[in-house]
Design an enzyme around this catalytic site. Structure first.
Site, PDB file in Angstrom:
ATOM      1  N   HIS A 156      72.217  27.426  59.329  1.00 53.76           N
ATOM      2  CA  HIS A 156      73.645  27.425  58.989  1.00 53.76           C
ATOM      3  C   HIS A 156      74.148  25.992  58.947  1.00 53.76           C
ATOM      4  O   HIS A 156      73.403  25.040  59.253  1.00 53.76           O
ATOM      5  CB  HIS A 156      74.453  28.272  59.970  1.00 53.76           C
ATOM      6  CG  HIS A 156      74.479  27.752  61.382  1.00 53.76           C
ATOM      7  ND1 HIS A 156      73.365  27.670  62.178  1.00 53.76           N
ATOM      8  CD2 HIS A 156      75.513  27.301  62.152  1.00 53.76           C
ATOM      9  CE1 HIS A 156      73.697  27.198  63.368  1.00 53.76           C
ATOM     10  NE2 HIS A 156      75.005  26.965  63.376  1.00 53.76           N
TER      11      HIS A 156
ATOM     12  N   HIS B  50      76.526  24.195  60.585  1.00 50.19           N
ATOM     13  CA  HIS B  50      77.104  23.404  61.665  1.00 50.19           C
ATOM     14  C   HIS B  50      76.220  22.176  61.842  1.00 50.19           C
ATOM     15  O   HIS B  50      74.985  22.260  61.770  1.00 50.19           O
ATOM     16  CB  HIS B  50      77.212  24.212  62.952  1.00 50.19           C
ATOM     17  CG  HIS B  50      78.396  25.138  62.955  1.00 50.19           C
ATOM     18  ND1 HIS B  50      78.450  26.283  63.723  1.00 50.19           N
ATOM     19  CD2 HIS B  50      79.586  25.071  62.277  1.00 50.19           C
ATOM     20  CE1 HIS B  50      79.618  26.878  63.527  1.00 50.19           C
ATOM     21  NE2 HIS B  50      80.317  26.166  62.653  1.00 50.19           N
TER      22      HIS B  50
ATOM     23  N   ASP C 288      74.921  20.292  64.041  1.00 48.73           N
ATOM     24  CA  ASP C 288      73.774  20.143  64.927  1.00 48.73           C
ATOM     25  C   ASP C 288      72.534  20.857  64.410  1.00 48.73           C
ATOM     26  O   ASP C 288      71.474  20.807  65.044  1.00 48.73           O
ATOM     27  CB  ASP C 288      74.124  20.634  66.344  1.00 48.73           C
ATOM     28  CG  ASP C 288      74.701  22.035  66.385  1.00 48.73           C
ATOM     29  OD1 ASP C 288      75.254  22.479  65.366  1.00 48.73           O
ATOM     30  OD2 ASP C 288      74.603  22.690  67.441  1.00 48.73           O
ATOM     31  N   HIS C 289      72.665  21.480  63.226  1.00 50.92           N
ATOM     32  CA  HIS C 289      71.514  22.171  62.645  1.00 50.92           C
ATOM     33  C   HIS C 289      71.087  21.589  61.299  1.00 50.92           C
ATOM     34  O   HIS C 289      70.025  21.980  60.791  1.00 50.92           O
ATOM     35  CB  HIS C 289      71.822  23.660  62.480  1.00 50.92           C
ATOM     36  CG  HIS C 289      71.976  24.365  63.792  1.00 50.92           C
ATOM     37  ND1 HIS C 289      70.958  25.089  64.382  1.00 50.92           N
ATOM     38  CD2 HIS C 289      73.026  24.417  64.649  1.00 50.92           C
ATOM     39  CE1 HIS C 289      71.377  25.568  65.537  1.00 50.92           C
ATOM     40  NE2 HIS C 289      72.630  25.172  65.727  1.00 50.92           N
TER      41      HIS C 289
ATOM     42  N   HIS D 225      77.725  34.749  63.644  1.00 43.90           N
ATOM     43  CA  HIS D 225      78.232  33.459  64.112  1.00 43.90           C
ATOM     44  C   HIS D 225      79.571  33.197  63.431  1.00 43.90           C
ATOM     45  O   HIS D 225      80.051  34.012  62.634  1.00 43.90           O
ATOM     46  CB  HIS D 225      77.209  32.368  63.816  1.00 43.90           C
ATOM     47  CG  HIS D 225      77.457  31.083  64.547  1.00 43.90           C
ATOM     48  ND1 HIS D 225      77.849  31.032  65.864  1.00 43.90           N
ATOM     49  CD2 HIS D 225      77.369  29.787  64.140  1.00 43.90           C
ATOM     50  CE1 HIS D 225      77.986  29.785  66.230  1.00 43.90           C
ATOM     51  NE2 HIS D 225      77.711  29.007  65.203  1.00 43.90           N
TER      52      HIS D 225
END
Length: 305
Positions: free
Chosen positions: A62, A64, A66-67, A142
């Protein structure tokens, strides 16, 4: 027969306590697969002597940061290092726009081809297939569109018992035996009995990756009996309301998913930066599911066949 997972990053949100954001490198035989690509992933690859040029497929759960914030840098480095082989990239549709904007304003064009596969699924679907491997994606609950992934070896062939194998056996006969089929001659008479000429196939192994998700008791339906399950464990159970509000899970909830899925092992990750010491997270999970372990950076988890 190699099936192993290298942990490159295991933190949520931001780097802290010598932990980095989400990234994992899965090797299945000669196939190298990157799962998520948080900031600093290419530095982690270098640190652990994993060669980025060997990566053929990248899966982004996804959007966000941090990914995926390490992705453009990694793709650019591949270009600068002279990569020529094609790369397959799987992720939410807007990821293509993000990469395109970076390339447009830096006036850069990759000297290799990126095949982008947009994901927006509301059910489990096959998204990648080779002669030996299948990869399915499934929806996670999420705050934004998010997917999990299941990496599953296809059924393996029967193994020829070479100690009883006749000299100069025909290839077509060997291929039948490897399928577990008896071999007959033109008259219909039995030539080779598969049960006498072969050993059972080695078992097929599997890995399921559950990125960011609120506790969802329906998830085990997607990966029942999986060998290794990664499930986020951002918080401890005393922060359950915080986990729910942010569409994340606790260590206890991750363990409940693993137990219901009858998983072989549970791998906990995506730790909140509030936790410097991770031992309480592991202890909480083990109270529900004993075969739990932490996703510690630099460690390799091997699934035996």
């Amino acid at each position: 027969m190699t099936f192993k997972l290298k942990i490159l990053g295991s933190n949520s949100a931001a780097p802290a306590h010598n932990r980095h954001q989400s990234a994992q490198l899965l090797q299945i035989e000669n196939q190298f697969i990157l799962i998520d690509c948080g900031e600093g992933t290419q530095m982690q690859l270098k640190k652990y002597r994993a060669k980025a040029r060997k990566i053929s497929h990248i899966f982004i759960s996804h959007l966000h940061g941090d990914h995926y914030l390490g992705l453009v840098g990694l793709l650019s480095t591949m270009h600068l290092q002279g990569r020529k082989q094609d790369l397959h990239l799987y992720g939410p549709a807007p990821l293509a726009e993000i990469i395109t904007v970076h390339l447009r304003h830096s006036e850069m064009y990759f000297n290799y081809k990126v095949h982008f596969h947009a994901l927006d699924l509301d059910k489990k679907e096959l998204i990648m297939e080779t002669n030996t491997l299948e990869v399915h994606a499934f929806p996670l609950q999420h705050r934004i569109t998010c997917h999990g992934f299941i990496f599953q070896e296809k059924p393996k062939p029967y193994r020829i018992n070479k100690s009883v194998m006749p000299v100069n056996m025909k290839l077509e006969h060997i291929m039948k035996l490897k399928k577990g089929e008896d071999v007959y001659d033109e008259k219909g008479e039995l030539l080779y009995n598969a049960s006498e000429m072969t050993f059972p196939p080695r078992r097929s192994r599997s890995y399921a990756y559950c990125s960011d998700t609120i506790f969802d008791p329906t998830l085990p339906l997607y990966f029942k009996g999986v060998d290794l399950l990664y499930h986020e464990a951002t918080f401890l159970k005393d922060q359950a309301s915080r986990a729910s509000d942010t569409f994340h899970s606790t260590a206890e909830q991750a363990a409940m998913i693993a137990k219901d899925a009858e998983a072989g092992q549970l791998l906990l990750g995506h730790f909140s930066i509030r936790y410097k010491d991770l031992s309480p997270i592991l202890s909480e999970a083990k109270e529900v599911f004993r075969a739990s372990r932490l996703a510690l950076e630099g460690e390799t988890i091997t699934i035996d066949d």
